[in-house]
Scaffold this motif. Structure first.
Motif, PDB file in Angstrom:
ATOM      1  N   GLY A 178       0.818  -1.205   0.000  1.00 38.92           N
ATOM      2  CA  GLY A 178       0.000   0.000   0.000  1.00 38.92           C
ATOM      3  C   GLY A 178       0.851   1.254   0.000  1.00 38.92           C
ATOM      4  O   GLY A 178       2.084   1.208  -0.087  1.00 38.92           O
ATOM      5  N   LEU A 179       0.179   2.371   0.143  1.00 39.48           N
ATOM      6  CA  LEU A 179       0.835   3.672   0.062  1.00 39.48           C
ATOM      7  C   LEU A 179       1.872   3.870   1.160  1.00 39.48           C
ATOM      8  O   LEU A 179       2.967   4.377   0.911  1.00 39.48           O
ATOM      9  N   LYS A 180       1.557   3.460   2.375  1.00 38.43           N
ATOM     10  CA  LYS A 180       2.502   3.678   3.479  1.00 38.43           C
ATOM     11  C   LYS A 180       3.786   2.887   3.271  1.00 38.43           C
ATOM     12  O   LYS A 180       4.895   3.420   3.409  1.00 38.43           O
ATOM     13  N   THR A 181       3.665   1.610   2.928  1.00 37.83           N
ATOM     14  CA  THR A 181       4.849   0.782   2.702  1.00 37.83           C
ATOM     15  C   THR A 181       5.691   1.344   1.572  1.00 37.83           C
ATOM     16  O   THR A 181       6.921   1.444   1.676  1.00 37.83           O
ATOM     17  N   ALA A 182       5.036   1.729   0.481  1.00 33.83           N
ATOM     18  CA  ALA A 182       5.767   2.240  -0.680  1.00 33.83           C
ATOM     19  C   ALA A 182       6.504   3.532  -0.349  1.00 33.83           C
ATOM     20  O   ALA A 182       7.679   3.711  -0.713  1.00 33.83           O
ATOM     21  N   GLU A 195      -4.430   8.122   4.026  1.00 33.26           N
ATOM     22  CA  GLU A 195      -4.087   8.066   2.606  1.00 33.26           C
ATOM     23  C   GLU A 195      -4.185   9.462   1.979  1.00 33.26           C
ATOM     24  O   GLU A 195      -3.297   9.894   1.239  1.00 33.26           O
ATOM     25  N   LYS A 196      -5.261  10.175   2.273  1.00 37.78           N
ATOM     26  CA  LYS A 196      -5.433  11.523   1.730  1.00 37.78           C
ATOM     27  C   LYS A 196      -4.412  12.482   2.328  1.00 37.78           C
ATOM     28  O   LYS A 196      -3.947  13.419   1.659  1.00 37.78           O
ATOM     29  N   ALA A 197      -4.029  12.253   3.580  1.00 35.92           N
ATOM     30  CA  ALA A 197      -3.064  13.140   4.238  1.00 35.92           C
ATOM     31  C   ALA A 197      -1.713  13.127   3.544  1.00 35.92           C
ATOM     32  O   ALA A 197      -0.993  14.133   3.566  1.00 35.92           O
ATOM     33  N   HIS A 198      -1.337  11.995   2.916  1.00 39.66           N
ATOM     34  CA  HIS A 198      -0.080  11.950   2.160  1.00 39.66           C
ATOM     35  C   HIS A 198      -0.015  13.114   1.175  1.00 39.66           C
ATOM     36  O   HIS A 198       0.979  13.837   1.105  1.00 39.66           O
ATOM     37  N   THR A 199      -1.091  13.282   0.415  1.00 43.97           N
ATOM     38  CA  THR A 199      -1.120  14.304  -0.633  1.00 43.97           C
ATOM     39  C   THR A 199      -1.214  15.705  -0.050  1.00 43.97           C
ATOM     40  O   THR A 199      -0.466  16.614  -0.450  1.00 43.97           O
ATOM     41  N   LEU A 200      -2.107  15.906   0.913  1.00 43.95           N
ATOM     42  CA  LEU A 200      -2.327  17.235   1.481  1.00 43.95           C
ATOM     43  C   LEU A 200      -1.060  17.786   2.126  1.00 43.95           C
ATOM     44  O   LEU A 200      -0.695  18.956   1.914  1.00 43.95           O
ATOM     45  N   LEU A 201      -0.404  16.970   2.940  1.00 43.55           N
ATOM     46  CA  LEU A 201       0.788  17.440   3.641  1.00 43.55           C
ATOM     47  C   LEU A 201       1.967  17.614   2.689  1.00 43.55           C
ATOM     48  O   LEU A 201       2.746  18.565   2.822  1.00 43.55           O
ATOM     49  N   LEU A 202       2.101  16.706   1.733  1.00 50.68           N
ATOM     50  CA  LEU A 202       3.215  16.779   0.788  1.00 50.68           C
ATOM     51  C   LEU A 202       3.172  18.072  -0.015  1.00 50.68           C
ATOM     52  O   LEU A 202       4.214  18.660  -0.325  1.00 50.68           O
ATOM     53  N   GLU A 203       1.977  18.536  -0.346  1.00 50.36           N
ATOM     54  CA  GLU A 203       1.823  19.766  -1.127  1.00 50.36           C
ATOM     55  C   GLU A 203       2.318  20.997  -0.375  1.00 50.36           C
ATOM     56  O   GLU A 203       2.646  22.011  -0.996  1.00 50.36           O
ATOM     57  N   ARG A 204       2.388  20.924   0.955  1.00 48.22           N
ATOM     58  CA  ARG A 204       2.778  22.094   1.758  1.00 48.22           C
ATOM     59  C   ARG A 204       4.263  22.102   2.121  1.00 48.22           C
ATOM     60  O   ARG A 204       4.750  23.075   2.702  1.00 48.22           O
ATOM     61  N   LEU A 205       4.950  21.041   1.826  1.00 47.33           N
ATOM     62  CA  LEU A 205       6.344  20.900   2.247  1.00 47.33           C
ATOM     63  C   LEU A 205       7.273  20.951   1.043  1.00 47.33           C
ATOM     64  O   LEU A 205       6.892  20.577  -0.071  1.00 47.33           O
TER      65      LEU A 205
END
Length: 239
Positions: free
Chosen positions: A131-135, A171-181
């Motif tokens: 899944g997304l976390k492992t990857a 899963e959605k937090a991956h995208t939201l947080l990544l966009e701010r960093l």
């Protein structure tokens, strides 16, 4: 209503505070990417100690990845029994190895280093049981790709702070947080590690140690008296 720029500012401020509290770390991961991959599968809902014991026993009983792939399933389940849900994880590991060896000819994923982040992410998440976390853990820790793992600790702390909404999934937090960093692997590694440590040591699942928290003054969960309904946090029942 909080603007996107306000959310970014608050995210970066929390990140900087935890940098100062825990200290900036160089990126580190297991030397062998296959160890990272299989170890991450074993680590799900399991203590670090039990993951280590399961992995060590697995490799002692089955010295090659081909031997792991071909092992009788009950024997493999027994080898990783210290990891929770071994009856689920053992088939995942065998299916992954079967797919990997069939597609690439070897139990080796070093080639991911030469792929773009998006290509590597797609290749990994197309594998059975990944899944997304492992990857994201594998790609950040071992290949220094600019991705952001969000595990249960990172999800809980960022949600309590109000960096993500009260119903936003990990899963959605991956995208939201990544966009701010910044798209900088060192920044993303430290964001992940520090929020992970903070969730383990201070902002714990049921009884957070708010008196010790350097982020308390910006925490909407603390402001609510620990009553705010969040998808990452158990509801408190009145006694």
């Amino acid at each position: 209503m909080t603007s996107q720029s306000d959310e970014t500012t608050k995210t970066l401020d929390a990140h900087q505070r935890l940098n100062e509290f825990y200290g900036v770390q160089a990126i580190y991961g297991r030397a062998d990417p296959m160890h990272e991959l299989v170890g991450t599968i074993l680590s799900h809902r399991t203590t670090h100690h039990n993951e280590v014991v399961a992995y060590r026993t697995l490799r002692e009983r089955f010295p090659t990845w081909e031997a792991v792939r071909d092992a009788p399933l009950p024997d493999l389940i027994d080898a990783i029994k210290t990891a929770n849900y071994p009856e689920v994880k053992a088939p995942y590991i065998q299916n992954l190895l079967t797919h990997l060896i069939r597609e690439t000819g070897a139990a080796n994923i070093d080639f991911l280093r030469d792929l773009s982040s998006d290509e590597a992410m797609k290749w990994l998440t197309d594998l059975p049981g990944i899944g997304l976390k492992t990857a994201t853990l594998l790609l950040l820790f071992n290949f220094q790709k600019p991705v952001l793992p969000v595990d249960t600790h990172v999800h809980r702390v960022t949600q309590r702070l109000g960096l993500i909404g009260p119903k936003v999934s990990a899963e959605k937090a991956h995208t939201l947080l990544l966009e701010r960093l910044p798209a900088d692997p060192v920044v993303l590694f430290n964001f992940h590690k520090h929020f992970y440590w903070h969730g383990q040591r201070v902002c714990t699942w049921y009884n957070p140690r708010c008196g010790e928290c350097v982020l308390r003054d910006q925490c909407i969960y603390f402001e609510s008296g620990l009553t705010l309904a969040l998808s990452s946090t158990p509801s408190r029942k009145n006694k």
